[in-house]
Motif scaffolding. Structure first.
Motif, PDB file in Angstrom:
ATOM      1  N   GLN A  21      14.481  10.082  -1.559  1.00 16.77           N
ATOM      2  CA  GLN A  21      15.702  10.181  -0.759  1.00 16.77           C
ATOM      3  C   GLN A  21      15.429  11.214   0.331  1.00 16.77           C
ATOM      4  O   GLN A  21      14.785  12.231   0.083  1.00 16.77           O
ATOM      5  N   ILE A  22      15.908  10.951   1.531  1.00 16.13           N
ATOM      6  CA  ILE A  22      15.748  11.922   2.610  1.00 16.13           C
ATOM      7  C   ILE A  22      16.546  13.165   2.267  1.00 16.13           C
ATOM      8  O   ILE A  22      17.706  13.081   1.884  1.00 16.13           O
ATOM      9  N   GLY A  23      15.879  14.319   2.362  1.00 18.69           N
ATOM     10  CA  GLY A  23      16.533  15.594   2.108  1.00 18.69           C
ATOM     11  C   GLY A  23      17.116  16.168   3.388  1.00 18.69           C
ATOM     12  O   GLY A  23      18.315  16.267   3.552  1.00 18.69           O
ATOM     13  N   LYS A  24      16.251  16.516   4.311  1.00 13.83           N
ATOM     14  CA  LYS A  24      16.655  17.103   5.586  1.00 13.83           C
ATOM     15  C   LYS A  24      15.990  16.347   6.722  1.00 13.83           C
ATOM     16  O   LYS A  24      14.897  15.806   6.570  1.00 13.83           O
ATOM     17  N   GLN A  25      16.652  16.365   7.870  1.00 14.96           N
ATOM     18  CA  GLN A  25      16.086  15.816   9.090  1.00 14.96           C
ATOM     19  C   GLN A  25      16.383  16.829  10.185  1.00 14.96           C
ATOM     20  O   GLN A  25      17.538  17.034  10.552  1.00 14.96           O
ATOM     21  N   LEU A  26      15.323  17.478  10.677  1.00 19.61           N
ATOM     22  CA  LEU A  26      15.467  18.567  11.640  1.00 19.61           C
ATOM     23  C   LEU A  26      14.717  18.228  12.922  1.00 19.61           C
ATOM     24  O   LEU A  26      13.594  17.727  12.869  1.00 19.61           O
ATOM     25  N   GLN A  27      15.314  18.527  14.062  1.00 22.58           N
ATOM     26  CA  GLN A  27      14.716  18.194  15.345  1.00 22.58           C
ATOM     27  C   GLN A  27      14.209  19.452  16.048  1.00 22.58           C
ATOM     28  O   GLN A  27      14.856  20.500  15.986  1.00 22.58           O
ATOM     29  N   TYR A  28      13.058  19.326  16.734  1.00 18.87           N
ATOM     30  CA  TYR A  28      12.416  20.458  17.392  1.00 18.87           C
ATOM     31  C   TYR A  28      12.017  20.137  18.823  1.00 18.87           C
ATOM     32  O   TYR A  28      12.023  18.984  19.234  1.00 18.87           O
ATOM     33  N   SER A  29      11.630  21.185  19.547  1.00 21.66           N
ATOM     34  CA  SER A  29      11.249  21.062  20.961  1.00 21.66           C
ATOM     35  C   SER A  29       9.821  20.587  21.150  1.00 21.66           C
ATOM     36  O   SER A  29       9.490  20.000  22.179  1.00 21.66           O
ATOM     37  N   THR A  30       8.956  20.875  20.169  1.00 25.51           N
ATOM     38  CA  THR A  30       7.543  20.514  20.299  1.00 25.51           C
ATOM     39  C   THR A  30       7.019  19.907  19.006  1.00 25.51           C
ATOM     40  O   THR A  30       7.580  20.113  17.924  1.00 25.51           O
ATOM     41  N   ALA A  31       5.906  19.210  19.145  1.00 25.27           N
ATOM     42  CA  ALA A  31       5.251  18.629  17.983  1.00 25.27           C
ATOM     43  C   ALA A  31       4.795  19.722  17.028  1.00 25.27           C
ATOM     44  O   ALA A  31       4.914  19.595  15.811  1.00 25.27           O
ATOM     45  N   SER A  32       4.279  20.801  17.573  1.00 15.64           N
ATOM     46  CA  SER A  32       3.792  21.911  16.759  1.00 15.64           C
ATOM     47  C   SER A  32       4.906  22.506  15.906  1.00 15.64           C
ATOM     48  O   SER A  32       4.711  22.788  14.717  1.00 15.64           O
ATOM     49  N   GLU A  33       6.079  22.710  16.489  1.00 15.85           N
ATOM     50  CA  GLU A  33       7.214  23.257  15.736  1.00 15.85           C
ATOM     51  C   GLU A  33       7.611  22.338  14.587  1.00 15.85           C
ATOM     52  O   GLU A  33       7.891  22.796  13.477  1.00 15.85           O
ATOM     53  N   ALA A  34       7.644  21.034  14.839  1.00 19.62           N
ATOM     54  CA  ALA A  34       8.022  20.066  13.800  1.00 19.62           C
ATOM     55  C   ALA A  34       6.989  20.057  12.679  1.00 19.62           C
ATOM     56  O   ALA A  34       7.341  20.018  11.499  1.00 19.62           O
ATOM     57  N   GLN A  35       5.718  20.122  13.031  1.00 22.75           N
ATOM     58  CA  GLN A  35       4.660  20.103  12.036  1.00 22.75           C
ATOM     59  C   GLN A  35       4.672  21.384  11.193  1.00 22.75           C
ATOM     60  O   GLN A  35       4.566  21.324   9.965  1.00 22.75           O
ATOM     61  N   ILE A  36       4.846  22.526  11.822  1.00 26.80           N
ATOM     62  CA  ILE A  36       4.902  23.796  11.094  1.00 26.80           C
ATOM     63  C   ILE A  36       6.080  23.797  10.126  1.00 26.80           C
ATOM     64  O   ILE A  36       5.975  24.234   8.985  1.00 26.80           O
ATOM     65  N   ARG A  37       7.230  23.288  10.571  1.00 25.72           N
ATOM     66  CA  ARG A  37       8.408  23.248   9.700  1.00 25.72           C
ATOM     67  C   ARG A  37       8.177  22.317   8.515  1.00 25.72           C
ATOM     68  O   ARG A  37       8.573  22.618   7.390  1.00 25.72           O
ATOM     69  N   ALA A  38       7.521  21.169   8.747  1.00 21.56           N
ATOM     70  CA  ALA A  38       7.221  20.250   7.645  1.00 21.56           C
ATOM     71  C   ALA A  38       6.339  20.937   6.607  1.00 21.56           C
ATOM     72  O   ALA A  38       6.581  20.819   5.404  1.00 21.56           O
ATOM     73  N   GLU A  39       5.354  21.680   7.073  1.00 16.39           N
ATOM     74  CA  GLU A  39       4.470  22.397   6.164  1.00 16.39           C
ATOM     75  C   GLU A  39       5.239  23.444   5.360  1.00 16.39           C
ATOM     76  O   GLU A  39       5.027  23.603   4.158  1.00 16.39           O
ATOM     77  N   ARG A  40       6.153  24.139   6.013  1.00 18.64           N
ATOM     78  CA  ARG A  40       6.958  25.164   5.339  1.00 18.64           C
ATOM     79  C   ARG A  40       7.953  24.533   4.355  1.00 18.64           C
ATOM     80  O   ARG A  40       8.120  24.999   3.236  1.00 18.64           O
ATOM     81  N   GLU A  41       8.623  23.464   4.767  1.00 16.72           N
ATOM     82  CA  GLU A  41       9.602  22.790   3.907  1.00 16.72           C
ATOM     83  C   GLU A  41       8.945  22.214   2.660  1.00 16.72           C
ATOM     84  O   GLU A  41       9.549  22.187   1.594  1.00 16.72           O
ATOM     85  N   PHE A  42       7.706  21.746   2.799  1.00 18.17           N
ATOM     86  CA  PHE A  42       7.006  21.144   1.666  1.00 18.17           C
ATOM     87  C   PHE A  42       6.803  22.149   0.536  1.00 18.17           C
ATOM     88  O   PHE A  42       6.685  21.775  -0.627  1.00 18.17           O
ATOM     89  N   LEU A  43       6.805  23.419   0.858  1.00 18.12           N
ATOM     90  CA  LEU A  43       6.634  24.467  -0.152  1.00 18.12           C
ATOM     91  C   LEU A  43       7.924  24.769  -0.915  1.00 18.12           C
ATOM     92  O   LEU A  43       7.890  25.466  -1.918  1.00 18.12           O
ATOM     93  N   ALA A  44       9.057  24.236  -0.456  1.00 23.55           N
ATOM     94  CA  ALA A  44      10.343  24.472  -1.109  1.00 23.55           C
ATOM     95  C   ALA A  44      10.344  23.837  -2.505  1.00 23.55           C
ATOM     96  O   ALA A  44       9.690  22.819  -2.745  1.00 23.55           O
ATOM     97  N   GLU A  45      11.108  24.427  -3.396  1.00 19.10           N
ATOM     98  CA  GLU A  45      11.100  24.029  -4.805  1.00 19.10           C
ATOM     99  C   GLU A  45      11.435  22.553  -5.047  1.00 19.10           C
ATOM    100  O   GLU A  45      10.769  21.877  -5.805  1.00 19.10           O
ATOM    101  N   ASN A  46      12.472  22.024  -4.430  1.00 26.52           N
ATOM    102  CA  ASN A  46      12.888  20.648  -4.738  1.00 26.52           C
ATOM    103  C   ASN A  46      12.326  19.607  -3.771  1.00 26.52           C
ATOM    104  O   ASN A  46      12.606  18.432  -3.890  1.00 26.52           O
ATOM    105  N   CYS A  47      11.503  20.015  -2.831  1.00 28.00           N
ATOM    106  CA  CYS A  47      10.910  19.089  -1.853  1.00 28.00           C
ATOM    107  C   CYS A  47       9.654  18.462  -2.453  1.00 28.00           C
ATOM    108  O   CYS A  47       8.733  19.152  -2.856  1.00 28.00           O
ATOM    109  N   ILE A  48       9.625  17.114  -2.512  1.00 29.90           N
ATOM    110  CA  ILE A  48       8.431  16.447  -3.028  1.00 29.90           C
ATOM    111  C   ILE A  48       7.581  15.852  -1.912  1.00 29.90           C
ATOM    112  O   ILE A  48       6.484  15.386  -2.157  1.00 29.90           O
ATOM    113  N   GLY A  49       8.095  15.886  -0.694  1.00 29.73           N
ATOM    114  CA  GLY A  49       7.341  15.384   0.444  1.00 29.73           C
ATOM    115  C   GLY A  49       7.991  15.788   1.745  1.00 29.73           C
ATOM    116  O   GLY A  49       9.190  16.059   1.804  1.00 29.73           O
ATOM    117  N   ALA A  50       7.176  15.860   2.791  1.00 30.96           N
ATOM    118  CA  ALA A  50       7.692  16.181   4.128  1.00 30.96           C
ATOM    119  C   ALA A  50       6.766  15.557   5.162  1.00 30.96           C
ATOM    120  O   ALA A  50       5.558  15.436   4.929  1.00 30.96           O
TER     121      ALA A  50
END
Length: 93
Positions: free
Chosen positions: A32-61
């Motif tokens: 199920q989609i957890g969060k959907q966040l929009q960013y100004s650059t590809a780098s910002e979106a990728q960094i956030r995905a990497e950070r979100e993936f470390l969250a306890e209940n996140c199984i993918g990003a």
């Protein structure tokens, strides 16, 4: 947040997370989609995905970019920048 270019297109950079979807009785669980966040650059979106993936209940990003045609309002298919953990094969969640 988006990036607009001279061709009348707007780039949308998105980080999307996934959580486990509980199975109905006797059924099989899924994603199920957890969060959907929009960013100004590809780098910002990728960094956030990497950070979100470390969250306890996140199984993918993942992080992706889509292009919007400003004249028609149509949005193209996503181009994936990164996929971490368990993400849909076809992104059809």
């Amino acid at each position: 947040m988006t990036e607009e270019n001279e061709t009348g297109e707007k780039m949308h950079y998105v980080c999307q997370t996934y959580v486990a979807k509980k199975a109905a009785r006797g059924g099989r669980g899924g994603l199920q989609i957890g969060k959907q966040l929009q960013y100004s650059t590809a780098s910002e979106a990728q960094i956030r995905a990497e950070r979100e993936f470390l969250a306890e209940n996140c199984i993918g990003a993942d992080a992706y970019v889509v292009t919007e045609d400003l004249t028609s309002g149509e949005v193209g298919s996503p181009t994936f920048l990164v996929g971490l953990g368990t993400v849909p094969d076809d992104e059809g969640v």
